[in-house]
Design a protein around this motif. Structure first.
Motif, short mmCIF file in Angstrom:
data_model
loop_
_atom_site.label_atom_id
_atom_site.label_comp_id
_atom_site.label_asym_id
_atom_site.label_seq_id
_atom_site.Cartn_x
_atom_site.Cartn_y
_atom_site.Cartn_z
N ILE A 500 -4.08 11.81 -5.37
CA ILE A 500 -3.66 10.41 -5.57
C ILE A 500 -2.46 10.13 -4.69
CG2 ILE A 500 -2.86 8.68 -7.23
CD1 ILE A 500 -4.30 10.29 -9.41
N ALA A 501 -2.58 9.14 -3.80
CA ALA A 501 -1.48 8.77 -2.91
C ALA A 501 -0.40 8.02 -3.68
CB ALA A 501 -2.00 7.90 -1.77
N LEU A 502 0.82 8.13 -3.21
CA LEU A 502 1.94 7.43 -3.86
C LEU A 502 2.06 6.00 -3.39
CD1 LEU A 502 4.66 10.25 -3.79
CD2 LEU A 502 3.11 9.61 -5.66
N GLU A 503 1.48 5.69 -2.21
CA GLU A 503 1.49 4.33 -1.71
C GLU A 503 0.23 4.12 -0.89
OE1 GLU A 503 3.93 4.53 2.42
OE2 GLU A 503 5.18 4.48 0.62
N SER A 504 0.00 2.85 -0.48
CA SER A 504 -1.25 2.50 0.21
C SER A 504 -1.10 2.42 1.72
CB SER A 504 -1.76 1.16 -0.34
OG SER A 504 -2.13 1.28 -1.69
N GLY A 505 0.01 2.93 2.25
CA GLY A 505 0.28 2.76 3.67
C GLY A 505 -0.71 3.44 4.60
N SER A 506 -1.40 4.49 4.14
CA SER A 506 -2.31 5.22 5.03
C SER A 506 -3.77 4.80 4.88
CB SER A 506 -2.19 6.72 4.76
OG SER A 506 -2.66 7.04 3.45
N PHE A 507 -4.03 3.74 4.13
CA PHE A 507 -5.42 3.36 3.85
C PHE A 507 -5.91 2.19 4.70
CE2 PHE A 507 -4.12 5.85 0.27
CZ PHE A 507 -5.26 6.57 -0.06
N GLY A 508 -5.17 1.87 5.73
CA GLY A 508 -5.61 0.85 6.67
C GLY A 508 -5.26 -0.56 6.23
N ARG A 509 -5.32 -1.45 7.21
CA ARG A 509 -5.04 -2.86 6.98
C ARG A 509 -6.07 -3.65 7.78
NH1 ARG A 509 -0.66 -0.43 8.76
NH2 ARG A 509 -0.30 -1.76 10.57
#
Length: 537
Positions: A500-509
């Protein structure tokens, strides 16, 4: 147009989609979207809008792209699709032997060695000349104004800029890296959200590119300054490399998914990975949203697709398996049979035996553009040409120094490339551009976003906001904090190593624009993971 109830949104961000009649520009930064819309209102078309937005993004989101990077585009114009590959090759003087003699065992991430020929300025000029209605000078003017007079940095951009600053502060030790800090951290830190930032050198460079149709960048004073700086630092990029460079017009490739045709650009880009995965998934019955079986099949298909991508994708002139081989329905069926109830360890098959910004633009004339550009790994190589604002990319990092590897370094060769624009059609008619930026997340984001739209009937905003997963290698799968816990647990029981990632920064935009071919109405969404904005008319 793909969308069910426009007010239905199954996930926490309850933003509705946006409609427009005469034009739409979707980007990860509001000022860039507005720059594109300004071109439409001046009489330009979607191509002019895309160039203006792309140029503005090099200024207002420099932690994701810059003048010294590469670009790709898919354009719907004149009733057909056109593809542009504006990625640059390795310098002519570089070689595995030279690097091994210098003590390298792998390609470095920073510095002059991984710098390849930048393709972004050439892409702007090529698109403007072939399809634009306005001059390149005019389309670059908003970006020049932002660079010259400054703009307030947006929150997500400030966050990633600050993260990059702390990495570079630790990693960039050589004197030639000082120009990066002078340019992007002149106060000894990254700018904060809402703080005004300006780059007059960047403005001068953009003006030179506009006035010369990008020729100054490849054969003029800018070219001399780039090659001299890289050479003095021990790199291989020369004036001859820049002078010889030309973007390539290519034929987009596609696969059928349900009743649609999904389009990507051919290698050296990794768009083929998304098409391979979709060709495998198309053999199943229609999937259900939020179902563990859906997630499991998506992950397994992506793993198989990447296994083939890493084995076969390289410079188009050096392919050992063609896109047609890898997208053959019989081969997809063979790969599909490998997917069972448990997570598999992916391996490539043999079909022969049987740090980035994405934007979309559309106008009232029917033209649509899917455009992506990047420096790679945030600001790229850490090399900023003094007095120009040009941050040079580090695409060469992906080359292998193993001569037997499909992506082995060679002089003049293009590397496996992560940035990919996407486009969707139905029955030969345009539905619209889509894309998700973010390294190896990109084909994974393409698959997930398209299935959200096509299989589940989500409107563009909901398709983008849905929680994402990311395969990172082996059986490891990273999921966003908002990913359904019950599904994560069920996937774990199937053998997936769920993190589980701590934030969504690596999941693309991402961005999406769909067109209703009956009414011409545009429907768009912009990713809630960015500072994204839709500018509409």
């Amino acid at each position: 147009m793909i969308a069910n109830d426009p007010l239905y949104h199954p996930y926490p961000a309850y933003r509705p989609p946006v409609y427009a009649g005469r034009g739409m520009v979707a980007t990860s930064q509001p000022l860039a979207a507005q720059a594109g819309l300004d071109m439409l209102k001046r009489g330009g078309n979607a191509v002019d809008a895309a160039i203006a937005a792309a140029a503005a993004l090099t200024v207002v989101e420099p932690c994701s792209n810059g003048i010294g990077g590469d670009a790709f585009a898919i354009i719907w114009h004149g009733g057909q699709l056109h593809g542009l590959n504006s990625s640059g090759p390795a310098p002519a003087a570089i070689s595995i032997g030279a690097l091994c003699e210098a003590g390298y065992t792998v390609m470095p991430q920073y510095g002059p060695i991984p710098v390849t020929v930048p393709g972004i300025p050439a892409a702007w000029a090529e698109l403007s000349e072939k399809f634009g209605k306005l001059s390149l000078e005019e389309t670059l003017e908003p970006a020049i104004q932002y660079a010259e007079y400054g703009y307030p940095v947006s929150p997500v951009t400030a966050h990633h800029w600050n993260k990059a600053f702390h990495v570079y502060k630790q990693e960039l030790r050589n004197p030639y890296f000082s120009h990066w800090f002078d340019t992007f951290a002149p106060a000894g830190r990254a700018p904060q959200a809402g703080e005004l930032w300006r780059s007059p050198d960047h403005a001068l460079t953009l003006r030179s590119i506009g006035n010369s149709g990008a020729r100054d960048f490849y054969e003029g004073e800018l070219a001399k300054r780039i090659s001299r700086f890289v050479g003095d630092a021990g790199g291989y990029l020369t004036e001859d490399d820049l002078r010889r460079y030309k973007p390539e017009w290519v034929q987009p490739i596609s696969t059928a998914y349900r009743d649609y045709e999904v389009w990507e650009l051919p290698p050296n880009g990794q768009g083929l990975v998304a098409l391979i995965a979709l060709s495998i998934l198309d053999g199943y019955e229609r999937h259900a949203a939020g179902d563990v079986e859906t997630y499991h099949r998506q992950i397994e298909a992506i793993k198989l697709a990447f296994a083939d991508g890493y084995r076969y994708i390289s410079d188009a002139s050096r392919l050992t398996a063609t896109p047609a081989d890898l997208l053959d329905p019989a081969y997809a069926a063979v790969r599909r049979k490998l997917i069972g109830n448990q997570a598999l360890q992916p391996a490539p098959g043999d079909p022969r035996s049987g740090g980035t910004v994405y934007l979309a633009a559309a106008d009232g004339e029917g033209n649509m553009v899917s455009f992506i550009q990047s420096n790679y790994m945030q600001f790229g190589s850490g090399m900023v040409v003094p007095g120009t604002g040009i941050a040079l990319q580090n695409r060469g990092k992906d080359f292998s120094l193993d001569e037997t590897h499909p992506n082995a370094l060679e002089p003049g060769k293009k590397t496996y490339h992560t940035i990919i624009p996407g486009f969707l059609t139905k029955g030969g008619q345009p539905v619209g551009p889509f894309g998700v930026m973010g390294g190896v997340m990109q084909p994974q984001g393409h698959v997930q976003t398209l299935m959200n739209a096509i299989d589940f009937g989500f409107h563009p905003q909901a398709a983008l906001d849905a929680p994402r997963w990311q395969w990172t290698g082996g059986k490891t799968v990273l999921v966003e904090p908002q990913f359904p816990a019950a599904c994560a647990q069920a996937l774990s029981r199937r053998g997936h190593d769920i993190r589980i990632a701590l934030e969504s920064g690596s999941f693309g935009r991402g961005q999406i624009i769909w067109r209703d071919n009956g009414s011409g109405v545009l429907l768009g969404g912009t990713d809630s993971r960015a500072d994204g904005s839709l500018a509409v008319w």
